[in-house]
Design a protein around this motif. Structure first.
Motif, short mmCIF file in Angstrom:
data_model
loop_
_atom_site.label_atom_id
_atom_site.label_comp_id
_atom_site.label_asym_id
_atom_site.label_seq_id
_atom_site.Cartn_x
_atom_site.Cartn_y
_atom_site.Cartn_z
N ARG A 234 0.84 -1.21 0.00
CA ARG A 234 0.00 0.00 0.00
C ARG A 234 0.87 1.26 0.00
N ASP A 235 1.91 1.27 0.84
CA ASP A 235 2.78 2.45 0.91
C ASP A 235 3.51 2.68 -0.41
N SER A 236 3.92 1.60 -1.07
CA SER A 236 4.63 1.73 -2.34
C SER A 236 3.72 2.27 -3.43
N ILE A 237 2.45 1.85 -3.42
CA ILE A 237 1.49 2.39 -4.38
C ILE A 237 1.35 3.89 -4.17
N LEU A 238 1.17 4.30 -2.92
CA LEU A 238 0.99 5.73 -2.63
C LEU A 238 2.26 6.52 -2.94
N ALA A 239 3.43 5.93 -2.69
CA ALA A 239 4.68 6.61 -3.01
C ALA A 239 4.83 6.78 -4.51
N THR A 240 4.43 5.78 -5.27
CA THR A 240 4.56 5.82 -6.72
C THR A 240 3.60 6.82 -7.35
N THR A 241 2.39 6.89 -6.78
CA THR A 241 1.40 7.81 -7.36
C THR A 241 1.60 9.24 -6.88
N GLY A 242 2.46 9.42 -5.87
CA GLY A 242 2.73 10.77 -5.37
C GLY A 242 1.82 11.21 -4.25
N GLY A 243 1.02 10.28 -3.71
CA GLY A 243 0.06 10.69 -2.69
C GLY A 243 0.44 10.35 -1.26
N LEU A 244 1.59 9.72 -1.04
CA LEU A 244 1.94 9.26 0.31
C LEU A 244 2.19 10.43 1.24
N ASN A 245 1.47 10.45 2.34
CA ASN A 245 1.64 11.47 3.38
C ASN A 245 2.61 10.92 4.42
N MET A 246 3.75 11.56 4.61
CA MET A 246 4.80 11.04 5.48
C MET A 246 4.73 11.57 6.91
N GLN A 247 3.58 12.16 7.28
CA GLN A 247 3.46 12.68 8.65
C GLN A 247 3.59 11.54 9.65
N PRO A 248 4.53 11.65 10.60
CA PRO A 248 4.75 10.56 11.54
C PRO A 248 3.93 10.72 12.83
N PHE A 249 3.75 9.60 13.52
CA PHE A 249 3.28 9.57 14.90
C PHE A 249 1.84 10.08 15.06
N GLY A 250 1.35 9.95 16.27
CA GLY A 250 0.04 10.49 16.60
C GLY A 250 -1.09 9.50 16.42
N SER A 251 -2.31 10.00 16.61
CA SER A 251 -3.51 9.18 16.53
C SER A 251 -3.60 8.47 15.18
N PRO A 252 -4.17 7.26 15.18
CA PRO A 252 -4.19 6.50 13.93
C PRO A 252 -5.21 7.03 12.93
N VAL A 253 -4.97 6.72 11.67
CA VAL A 253 -5.94 7.01 10.61
C VAL A 253 -7.11 6.05 10.80
N PRO A 254 -8.34 6.55 10.89
CA PRO A 254 -9.46 5.64 11.17
C PRO A 254 -9.77 4.73 9.98
N VAL A 255 -10.50 3.67 10.26
CA VAL A 255 -11.05 2.80 9.22
C VAL A 255 -12.57 2.84 9.34
N ARG A 256 -13.24 2.54 8.26
CA ARG A 256 -14.72 2.57 8.25
C ARG A 256 -15.23 1.64 7.18
N GLU A 257 -16.51 1.35 7.26
CA GLU A 257 -17.16 0.56 6.20
C GLU A 257 -17.68 1.51 5.13
N ASP A 258 -17.41 1.18 3.86
CA ASP A 258 -17.93 2.01 2.77
C ASP A 258 -19.30 1.50 2.34
#
Length: 877
Positions: free
Chosen positions: A700-724
């Motif tokens: 997943r990280d490699s896909i985002l890095a390749t497409t230019g969308g990877l956000n490299m902000q470190p640490f802190g509260s997690p990115v939530p997950v949800r049902e679509d």
């Protein structure tokens, strides 16, 4: 005409094996006792249970037999009840039946005279451990063996020259095994492959095309070593290798255990601690001591903690990672509480000792010399902080990080805020009195005094109302003027003072809120702590062995300690609580014992895991099981050498990275070779580098890095997950954020046990049951379907195409070359360029043939997005 062959009966099959093995002399201790331990001890000897008065733990006991007489007759298997009963399947009754080869061993042993290796004890006192069990390789002291002088000769991919690599000790050990098997190592991989291998191994991210090109051009002799050093300095190194540790310790952002799967709002502090510790190359012995007993290294109760002391407290989150359903509704609350202790012992033992100690909760281990009491000796380490009879649920275990000054300041501000809120009541009382006077005017003058008296009594003390007054008020309800804000709001509307009241209440609430906003933020920690540490004279819980694992049948009390097998003559215990500490000191003593450099398991278990993540398989390929049911080490001398080297060099993980990655063994190519596969199809000898599939997070990280969308902000509260809308669990919020927080690295994505993100779960993200000792690597249809159809891949392919368009412009050849180079780090060949150009032409024509709607993307751009998706979904990517 061929005559059909009649299948062998079980009896006939049994007769074949002794004939084949008759030259091998079997003994009770080495060959028979392990079989009986696995299948029979539970009913015949363990915990004093001797059904039919038969104890099978010693050969002498078999000779003596039980109620039916001797169990064996030496030299006469078919007159021996033991053999006849296991052959017929009558025994064992409560376990799976013996395998034919096991039955054959028993028959052969009896036929050979039922021999033992040595004289047996007259009786078993305590825990009987045989010399064979003591001699198991994993229980032996770690020694640093001499490095073999074998040369590791490989052919350079660049020059074709044969290079001898004997300086690295790893190559000496691996080379010696290859020489013995007459298998040659593989040529060194090309430099573009090597840099991608290093980036993925250490950072979990792909190198850019510029980074690949620069390394390929760098002809300095130490270019590779320089690259490794640079990568180890990257802050993303800790994110990659922290994830490996989080697997082993069962990191999750939710409690698990049941369907409620309550969130763990502060678990991420432990995740950040791990990443920072790995980045800083914190010595692993110190790293482990903090996780096992960080709270025992700082003042208790915790107040005015320094950043360093806070880290030690946060580190104990390791002991809070087990599934914990004690804070939710349960049919059996006591079961839920005890399950937390059980799972904690499993996590600690499999991660640090590499043994399945959890199997001994109900009875002695069926295969390994782990006694049931061993499980409870480990449990006793944690029970002072997890007393199931005086339980504290997860919310009660949160520990505040506020300093004493901040607590005082917070209390003062809260007092001021409450004083402001108290100003509301006089205002309400004044308004109540005024409204009551207005309502009285509706009563005729001759009844007004009576109505006033009744209304005032109703407001002040309704118990003093006479029946007549109560009836009067029922008939005149407008006289019942309450003094709550809601009631007064309704009355005030009648008399035109509603806005006045609303403005006053809003202003008052704003003042109170402003005061509370000044309070220091109360950050809490999901940490482990013992109640004795918080100022009270707490009676320590007594840890008892649960007979057959049933908490309702407690047995003898045990002291905390290590496994008996590691020192059978004088088992290590931590019974003497350290009274210089505000806690029991048990865990700290255990942590120091583990990391004193003498423990036979810890360093072996750790370096084996580190090796596994670099080479694709462990030197012991069952990293959580160094027992008899696990795999034997392929290179036992190398494993011990690495363990000793690790400890001698300050328990530095980065030192091991350099050692492993600078070896010629690591730098080999991955091509398969029929000559080597005929000898070693599984590559246990490391004649080539194993091909690794990217794990879920790296993909997943490699896909985002390749497409230019990877956000490299470190640490802190997690990115939530949800049902679509399709009931799939996806990463991110319903509305994308301007900062692109949903595209942060996968290590920062919420690890919800009941809601694994489908992009990660399809590619074998860790299953915490209770922890993940070794990830599965599956190849299944949902992976291909995800890469073809998922909204995530479609969206990222469009972003990839937009990135290509910005860099390449309108020229088709430049577009395909750019897309390929961004995806794989190297330029495409002429054939690959031609194939991609043809693909774009055909796709654009196909897309142009359909009806185009207003606002639809240009067919050429859609074709480019389609090509980008092909690249992202390729095996090469």
């Amino acid at each position: 005409m061929l005559t059909p062959v009649k299948p062998l009966t079980t009896t006939a099959f049994l007769l074949v094996i002794p004939a084949v093995c008759s030259a091998v002399e079997l003994t009770f201790e080495k060959d028979i006792r392990p079989i009986l331990k696995t299948h029979c001890f539970q009913c015949h000897g363990e915990d004093g249970h001797t059904k039919g008065d038969l104890d099978v733990r010693l050969k002498r006991f078999l000779d003596k037999g039980g109620e039916s007489g001797p169990a064996i007759i030496a030299g006469k298997p078919h007159e021996s009840p033991l053999f006849e009963m296991v052959k017929s399947g009558e025994m064992p009754k409560v376990d799976k039946k013996l395998k034919p080869v096991e039955i054959a061993k028993i028959e052969q042993w009896i036929a050979q005279g039922a021999k033992t290796v040595r004289p047996e004890p007259e009786k078993i006192v305590g825990h009987y451990i045989t010399e064979e069990e003591r001699g198991w390789w994993a229980f032996q002291a770690i020694r640093k063996p001499r490095v073999p002088s074998a040369q590791f000769s490989v052919r350079s991919a660049q020059s074709g020259e044969v290079m001898r690599r004997g300086a690295n000790a790893i190559d000496g050990f691996v080379g010696a095994k290859l020489e013995a098997a007459t298998v040659a190592p593989s040529p060194e991989a090309d430099r573009a492959t090597l840099i991608r291998r290093a980036y993925f191994d250490l950072l979990g991210l792909p190198p850019t095309h510029e980074q690949v090109a620069a390394f390929v051009r760098d002809q300095r002799p130490d270019a590779w070593a320089r690259l490794i050093d640079d990568l180890l300095k990257s802050p993303h190194y800790g994110e990659r290798w922290g994830r490996h540790w989080l697997d082993v310790v069962s990191y999750a952002d939710s409690e698990g255990y049941n369907d409620e799967d309550a969130p763990r709002d502060t678990a991420w502090r432990y995740r950040d601690y791990v990443i920072r510790a790995i980045n800083g190359d914190k010595p692993f012995d110190e790293f482990l001591r903090e996780q096992l007993a960080g709270d025992e290294m700082i003042p208790m109760p915790p107040k005015d903690l320094t950043k360093e002391q806070q880290e030690k407290l946060i580190a104990t989150g390791f002991l809070r990672m087990a599934p914990d359903g004690s804070g939710t509704r349960n049919d059996d609350p006591d079961l839920a509480k005890n399950a937390v202790l059980t799972e904690t012992v499993k996590i600690v033992s499999s991660s640090l000792l590499g043994l399945t100690v959890g199997c001994a909760e109900c009875h002695d281990h069926r295969y390994d010399p782990i006694q049931q009491v061993d499980f409870y000796k480990l449990r006793a380490l944690f029970e002072p902080g997890m007393d199931w009879k005086k339980w504290r649920d997860p919310r009660q275990r949160e520990i505040s990080l506020l300093t004493e000054k901040e607590k005082t300041e917070s209390n003062e501000l809260e007092t001021k805020a409450k004083a402001v809120e108290a100003e509301v009541q006089p205002k309400l009382d004044e308004l109540q009195a005024w409204i009551f006077e207005q309502e009285l005017k509706k009563i005729s003058e001759d009844k007004r005094a009576y109505a006033q008296e009744a209304g005032l009594l109703w407001r002040k003390d309704r118990t003093k109302l006479t029946p007549e007054q109560a009836k009067y008020l029922e008939d005149h309800p407008f006289l019942k003027v309450g003094n709550s804000a809601g009631i007064l709001n309704l009355f005030a509307a009648t008399f035109g003072r509603q806005q006045e009241l609303a403005d006053f209440l809003a202003e008052n609430a704003a003042r109170a809120t402003a005061l509370r906003a000044q309070k220091p933020k109360n950050e809490t920690v999901r940490a482990f702590g013992e109640p004795i540490a918080y100022g009270g004279k707490t009676t320590l819980p007594v840890t008892q062995v649960f007979m057959r694992g049933n908490r309702n049948t407690p047995g003898p009390a045990v002291n905390p300690g290590d496994l008996i097998i590691l020192n059978p003559d004088k088992p290590v215990e931590f019974a003497a609580d350290d009274r210089d500490l505000p806690t029991t000191g048990r865990r700290l003593a255990f942590a120091k014992h583990l990391t004193n450099g003498q423990h036979p398991l810890l360093a072996r278990v750790l370096v084996n895991r580190f090796w596994l993540h670099h080479f694709g398989r462990g030197l012991v390929n069952t990293p959580g099981d160094f027992g008899t049911q696990g795999e034997r080490p392929s290179h036992p001398e190398l494993l011990d050498w690495l363990a000793a080297e690790f400890m001698e060099n300050g328990w530095s993980l980065k030192h091991l990275h350099r050692l492993m990655m600078n070896s010629a063994t690591y730098r080999q190519g991955s091509a398969r070779r029929p000559d080597a596969e005929r000898v070693d199809a599984g590559n246990a000898l490391y004649w080539r580098m194993n091909v690794h599939r990217l794990d879920a997070e790296t993909l997943r990280d490699s896909i985002l890095a390749t497409t230019g969308g990877l956000n490299m902000q470190p640490f802190g509260s997690p990115v939530p997950v949800r049902e679509d809308d399709n009931a799939q669990v996806v990463v991110g919020m319903e509305k994308p954020t301007a900062e692109g927080l949903e595209y942060r690295r996968s290590v920062y994505v919420m690890q919800r046990r009941s809601m694994p993100a489908y992009q990660l779960a399809a590619f074998d993200s860790p299953q915490m049951e209770p922890n993940c000792e070794l990830r599965n690597v599956s190849t299944v249809a949902p992976q291909s379907l995800l890469m073809l159809n998922s909204a995530f891949l479609v969206d990222q392919s469009r972003s990839f195409a937009q990135r290509v368009l910005k860099q390449a412009g309108a020229d088709a050849r430049t577009r395909v070359t750019t897309a390929w180079t961004l995806a794989f780090g190297t330029p495409p060949s002429p054939v690959e360029i031609s194939d991609m150009e043809n693909y774009l032409t055909e796709q654009a024509a196909l897309l142009s043939s359909g009806a185009l709607k207003k606002g639809d993307p240009d067919p050429a751009e859609k074709a480019l997005a389609s090509l980008c998706q092909v690249l992202l979904g390729s095996n090469r990517f």
